[in-house]
Design a protein around this motif. Sequence first.
Motif, PDB file in Angstrom:
ATOM      1  N   ILE A 137       0.668  -1.143  -0.207  1.00 44.97           N
ATOM      2  CA  ILE A 137      -0.162   0.385   0.023  1.00 44.97           C
ATOM      3  C   ILE A 137       0.176   1.291  -0.368  1.00 44.97           C
ATOM      4  N   ILE A 138       1.968   1.066   0.615  1.00 44.95           N
ATOM      5  CA  ILE A 138       3.092   2.558   1.276  1.00 44.95           C
ATOM      6  C   ILE A 138       3.783   2.615  -0.275  1.00 44.95           C
ATOM      7  N   THR A 139       3.884   1.388  -1.037  1.00 44.95           N
ATOM      8  CA  THR A 139       5.080   1.360  -1.687  1.00 44.95           C
ATOM      9  C   THR A 139       4.667   1.727  -3.376  1.00 44.95           C
ATOM     10  N   GLU A 140       3.863   0.878  -3.494  1.00 42.54           N
ATOM     11  CA  GLU A 140       2.736   0.652  -5.136  1.00 42.54           C
ATOM     12  C   GLU A 140       1.263   1.420  -5.504  1.00 42.54           C
ATOM     13  N   PRO A 141       1.466   3.100  -5.243  1.00 43.86           N
ATOM     14  CA  PRO A 141       0.093   3.548  -5.096  1.00 43.86           C
ATOM     15  C   PRO A 141      -0.243   3.592  -7.215  1.00 43.86           C
ATOM     16  N   THR A 142      -1.239   3.765  -6.852  1.00 47.39           N
ATOM     17  CA  THR A 142      -1.910   4.236  -7.998  1.00 47.39           C
ATOM     18  C   THR A 142      -2.430   4.829  -8.577  1.00 47.39           C
ATOM     19  N   VAL A 143      -2.614   6.251  -8.047  1.00 43.39           N
ATOM     20  CA  VAL A 143      -3.162   7.468  -8.293  1.00 43.39           C
ATOM     21  C   VAL A 143      -1.184   7.642  -7.831  1.00 43.39           C
ATOM     22  N   LYS A 144      -0.991   8.847  -7.978  1.00 38.90           N
ATOM     23  CA  LYS A 144      -0.177   8.928  -8.856  1.00 38.90           C
ATOM     24  C   LYS A 144       0.506  10.096  -7.313  1.00 38.90           C
ATOM     25  N   PRO A 146       3.231  12.891  -7.769  1.00 42.29           N
ATOM     26  CA  PRO A 146       4.108  12.474  -8.646  1.00 42.29           C
ATOM     27  C   PRO A 146       5.574  13.260  -8.292  1.00 42.29           C
ATOM     28  N   LEU A 147       5.899  13.696  -6.580  1.00 41.12           N
ATOM     29  CA  LEU A 147       6.730  13.783  -5.779  1.00 41.12           C
ATOM     30  C   LEU A 147       7.593  11.957  -5.714  1.00 41.12           C
ATOM     31  N   ARG A 148       7.045  11.600  -5.930  1.00 41.81           N
ATOM     32  CA  ARG A 148       7.144   9.570  -5.598  1.00 41.81           C
ATOM     33  C   ARG A 148       8.661   9.966  -6.570  1.00 41.81           C
ATOM     34  N   GLU A 149       8.889  10.406  -7.978  1.00 46.57           N
ATOM     35  CA  GLU A 149       9.497   9.516  -8.452  1.00 46.57           C
ATOM     36  C   GLU A 149      10.740   9.902  -8.406  1.00 46.57           C
ATOM     37  N   ILE A 150      10.161  11.245  -7.949  1.00 47.18           N
ATOM     38  CA  ILE A 150      12.362  12.348  -7.323  1.00 47.18           C
ATOM     39  C   ILE A 150      12.335  12.252  -5.975  1.00 47.18           C
TER      40      ILE A 150
END
Length: 387
Positions: A137-144, A146-150
């Motif tokens: 749940i914490i590491t694989e969100p569906t709704v993104k 965008p800060l997770r990418e960086i």
Amino acid sequence: MKTLFELKQNMATIGQQLQKVENDLAQKAVDPQATMEDIQALQQSKKDLQMRFDVIKEQHDQMEAEQQAKFAAQAQANSLGINNENDPQQKVVKAKAELYRATLRKQSVAQEVFQALGDDVSTGGSKFLPKTVSSEIITEPTVKNPLREISMITQIPNLEIPKISFTLDDDNFIADKATAKELEASGDSVAFGRHKFKVKAGVSETVLNGTHTALVSHVDKALESGVAAKEKKVSFATTPKAGEEHMSFYSTQNAIKALEGENLYKAIKNAIADLHEDYRENAKIVMRYQDYSDIIETLANGNATLYSAQPEQILGKPVVFSDSAIYPIIGDFSYSHFNYDLDTLYDRDKDVNTGVEQFVITAWFDHQIKLKSAFRIAKVKAGTPTV
């Protein structure tokens, strides 16, 4: 025992022989020179081949029916998410479905379910979301978000880390004076706190009674999306909730330096130039797509070439789009860090108005901007166009 393929081959061979005998028999029947013995011999041969063909066809049809039934059962098992009980992935799907159903129906969850999901219930913590579910749940969100990418994402309780990943024996090694002042004022390490939030996944009766796969997919996506939405909300809040001020790039508590320009393009350029080279090298721009489109429209001035260019070619740094970024944020986002506590509680609720069951998680996380001096905000000067 012959295989289905071998039976098909035998049927084809005998069928060809039978067809040849039938043709020969038809020719002999109209041939005045053919004797009755020749015709009777062909009739007997036809009868023998027909019997052989019928025996093989019966075996073939029985084996084919069994195989089709097996395939149908396999397909049904796949749809229910119980295809192979020895497959670790299928075990997890089945266990997650049992956890969700038992919780929503106010039933106890079997110990085997927790074990399949990587949790040890011997400690009495059965209301904690099992490790497998919590981590996904914490590491694989569906709704993104965008800060997770960086940004950095961790799941470590009581995390405390240095703001700068290396030090030298010379206290004056930090060339950026703003960073040096920040470290002097706020210390050289950052401690992550525990900020509670809840996410609810609405589950209808049809989904609850449906297949394992459909139920797990629905609940997981809803929870993952809620987690990502919470991250995005606190990171870009212009008026943060009390206690969450430090999480927002725009909060007055962080007071990230804002660079202005007569238009947004020049403001972004000014912000990039103002960053110290240690941060500028890895800098990225987080901004709204509408703002970027306005910049391109103005710069292009009727020239279609710029519309096909990559954002990095236009602005000089990689661009990440987010509609939540009301002002472009420029900086080294390795200094943006999300951390979750390992303990994630689960519970149920019910919307009395709609009758929809709610699978609820309670989680704790924190977002720390480890170095404010690693970021800049771009703004247009008051009274000038927004582009």
